[in-house]
Motif scaffolding. Structure first.
Motif, mmCIF file in Angstrom:
data_model
loop_
_atom_site.group_PDB
_atom_site.id
_atom_site.type_symbol
_atom_site.label_atom_id
_atom_site.label_comp_id
_atom_site.label_asym_id
_atom_site.label_seq_id
_atom_site.Cartn_x
_atom_site.Cartn_y
_atom_site.Cartn_z
ATOM 1 N N MET A 1 0.830 -1.214 0.000
ATOM 2 C CA MET A 1 0.000 0.000 0.000
ATOM 3 C C MET A 1 0.861 1.260 0.000
ATOM 4 O O MET A 1 0.561 2.237 -0.673
ATOM 5 C CB MET A 1 -0.926 -0.006 1.205
ATOM 6 N N LEU A 2 1.948 1.249 0.758
ATOM 7 C CA LEU A 2 2.896 2.361 0.738
ATOM 8 C C LEU A 2 3.946 2.131 -0.338
ATOM 9 O O LEU A 2 4.266 0.991 -0.687
ATOM 10 C CB LEU A 2 3.575 2.507 2.100
ATOM 11 N N THR A 3 4.511 3.198 -0.849
ATOM 12 C CA THR A 3 5.571 3.078 -1.849
ATOM 13 C C THR A 3 6.889 2.732 -1.166
ATOM 14 O O THR A 3 7.073 2.942 0.043
ATOM 15 C CB THR A 3 5.741 4.387 -2.631
ATOM 16 N N ASN A 4 7.830 2.239 -1.967
ATOM 17 C CA ASN A 4 9.157 1.941 -1.432
ATOM 18 C C ASN A 4 9.816 3.205 -0.900
ATOM 19 O O ASN A 4 10.552 3.173 0.101
ATOM 20 C CB ASN A 4 10.032 1.309 -2.505
ATOM 21 N N GLU A 5 9.544 4.345 -1.550
ATOM 22 C CA GLU A 5 10.125 5.616 -1.106
ATOM 23 C C GLU A 5 9.581 6.014 0.266
ATOM 24 O O GLU A 5 10.330 6.508 1.128
ATOM 25 C CB GLU A 5 9.825 6.718 -2.126
ATOM 26 N N GLU A 96 -2.948 -1.667 7.556
ATOM 27 C CA GLU A 96 -2.195 -2.138 6.385
ATOM 28 C C GLU A 96 -0.872 -1.391 6.254
ATOM 29 O O GLU A 96 0.179 -1.984 6.012
ATOM 30 C CB GLU A 96 -3.032 -1.940 5.116
ATOM 31 N N MET A 97 -0.924 -0.070 6.395
ATOM 32 C CA MET A 97 0.295 0.735 6.270
ATOM 33 C C MET A 97 1.273 0.425 7.399
ATOM 34 O O MET A 97 2.489 0.354 7.184
ATOM 35 C CB MET A 97 -0.066 2.220 6.263
ATOM 36 N N ALA A 98 0.755 0.251 8.606
ATOM 37 C CA ALA A 98 1.624 -0.115 9.726
ATOM 38 C C ALA A 98 2.356 -1.418 9.431
ATOM 39 O O ALA A 98 3.555 -1.562 9.725
ATOM 40 C CB ALA A 98 0.799 -0.239 11.005
ATOM 41 N N SER A 99 1.646 -2.360 8.831
ATOM 42 C CA SER A 99 2.258 -3.644 8.493
ATOM 43 C C SER A 99 3.328 -3.481 7.423
ATOM 44 O O SER A 99 4.384 -4.138 7.474
ATOM 45 C CB SER A 99 1.177 -4.620 8.018
ATOM 46 N N ASP A 100 3.075 -2.603 6.444
ATOM 47 C CA ASP A 100 4.089 -2.331 5.416
ATOM 48 C C ASP A 100 5.373 -1.806 6.051
ATOM 49 O O ASP A 100 6.480 -2.167 5.635
ATOM 50 C CB ASP A 100 3.573 -1.293 4.420
ATOM 51 N N LEU A 101 5.236 -0.941 7.049
ATOM 52 C CA LEU A 101 6.410 -0.310 7.658
ATOM 53 C C LEU A 101 7.151 -1.267 8.585
ATOM 54 O O LEU A 101 8.382 -1.232 8.674
ATOM 55 C CB LEU A 101 5.985 0.948 8.418
ATOM 56 N N ILE A 102 6.420 -2.104 9.294
ATOM 57 C CA ILE A 102 7.068 -3.059 10.199
ATOM 58 C C ILE A 102 7.710 -4.192 9.413
ATOM 59 O O ILE A 102 8.814 -4.646 9.727
ATOM 60 C CB ILE A 102 6.048 -3.599 11.224
ATOM 61 N N GLY A 103 7.032 -4.660 8.355
ATOM 62 C CA GLY A 103 7.577 -5.735 7.535
ATOM 63 C C GLY A 103 7.597 -7.055 8.286
ATOM 64 O O GLY A 103 6.862 -7.257 9.255
#
Length: 289
Positions: A1-5, A96-103
Motif C-alpha cells: 500500500m505504501l511506496t518503497n520511497e 495495512e500501512m503499519a504492516s508495510d512499515l514493520i515488515g
C-alpha cells in the motif's frame, strides 16, 4: 500500500506522515463518537469508567476541566467500546500501512488510546520515547496517530526529532521514580531540532517506538484529537505488562504467527505500570519532587 520511497523515508527519519489515509465517512463516525464522550465528560469531575485492569477509561486534566470548559485528555482502549474505532485499528488502511512499515512475517495490534487536547487547555506531553513504556524482545514497533480533525501549529501538534530512533534508549526514571520522560539534560542535548507533524483530517503519522517526541498545549479554539494505535512485529514479545491492556491485544492484523521470538540488542529499564488513568500522572510526578 505504501511506496518503497515512503517506507525508506520512515526507516531513515523514524516517522512518516500520510495524507488522506482514511475515508471521510469513517472519520465522521469517529468524530461523532469523540464528541459524545466529550459531552459526557461535562458531567464528571474526575476520571471515570473502567478498563480491563480496573483503572479509569476516561481521563480529564484536573487543572482545566469544568462543565463549561471540558478537558477530556485520554480515552483508553476505545476499540473495546466502539466498533468504529476497532475497525480502524484492526482492519483498515492504517493497519495495512503499519504492516508495510514493520515488515517481517506478520504484524499484531498492541494497544490504543485517544489523546485529546480541547480548545485552550494546558495538557502537554513531555519529551519521551514509547519503547521504554512497552519494552519487547525487539523494537520493530510503531505508533500510528490518526488525525481526527485538523492538526495545526497552534493546537498542540506532535513534535518529533527526525532520526532519533537510531539513538540510545534513554532513561525515563528520575529519583527512583518512573516519570515517563527523558531528563532535562537529554532534552537540552537531543530535542532542540524538532519538526511538527501537522495535517488535515484523515492524515496519519507513523512513528517508530524509539523516536523522541512531545507536544505542547492547545492554544487555539480548534480541538486536537488523535486516535493512537500501537503495532508490533508478531515475533516481538513483551518484557513487561501492557500499560493499557485490551481484549484486542495480540490481534493479528496482517501476515501469520511464526511462533518465533526474535531478540535484538537493547538495554532498557523496565517501566512501572501507571496507577492512575494515564501516563500523564507519571509525567506530572517529575515536577513534584
Amino acid at each position: 500500500m505504501l511506496t518503497n520511497e515512503q517506507i525508506q523515508q520512515y526507516h531513515n527519519d523514524g516517522y512518516l506522515v500520510v495524507d488522506n489515509a482514511i475515508d471521510p465517512k469513517a472519520l465522521t463516525e469517529l468524530l461523532k463518537q469523540i464528541q459524545a464522550w466529550v459531552d459526557d465528560s461535562k458531567c464528571h469531575s474526575e476520571a471515570w469508567g473502567s478498563t480491563l485492569d480496573g483503572r479509569a477509561r476516561f481521563d480529564i486534566d484536573p487543572k482545566d476541566h469544568s462543565a463549561k470548559n471540558p478537558s477530556l485528555r485520554r480515552v483508553t482502549s476505545p476499540t473495546e467500546i466502539s466498533e468504529s474505532f476497532a475497525d480502524i485499528a484492526l482492519k483498515s488502511n492504517m493497519s495495512e500501512m503499519a504492516s508495510d512499515l514493520i515488515g517481517g512475517n506478520g504484524t499484531c495490534f498492541h494497544h490504543s488510546k485517544i489523546n485529546a487536547k480541547l480548545p485552550n487547555t494546558s495538557t502537554t506531553v513531555k519529551w519521551h520515547q514509547d519503547f521504554p513504556f512497552t519494552p519487547h524482545t525487539n523494537d520493530d514497533m510503531l505508533t500510528a496517530l490518526l488525525m481526527i480533525g485538523e492538526v495545526t501549529m497552534e493546537n498542540g501538534p506532535l513534535l518529533v526529532v527526525p532520526g532519533s530512533h537510531k539513538e540510545d534508549l534513554f532513561s525515563h526514571w528520575e529519583n527512583g521514580k518512573f516519570v515517563g520522560k527523558v531528563s532535562d539534560d537529554i532534552e537540552a542535548e537531543k530535542c532542540q531540532q524538532f519538526v511538527p507533524c501537522i495535517g488535515k483530517p484523515g492524515s496519519i503519522c507513523f512513528m517508530h517506538s524509539r523516536l523522541l517526541h512531545s507536544s505542547g498545549p492547545n492554544k487555539s479554539d480548534l480541538p486536537r484529537y488523535l486516535f493512537i494505535s500501537v503495532y508490533k512485529a508478531e515475533d516481538a514479545h513483551a518484557l513487561s505488562p501492557n500499560p493499557l491492556p485490551s481484549k484486542h491485544e495480540g490481534a493479528l492484523v496482517k501476515g501469520a504467527i511464526s511462533g518465533n521470538v526474535r531478540l535484538t540488542p537493547n538495554l532498557v529499564q523496565l517501566p512501572e505500570i501507571p496507577k492512575g488513568a494515564s501516563f500523564f500522572t507519571q509525567q506530572e510526578m517529575a515536577t513534584i519532587g
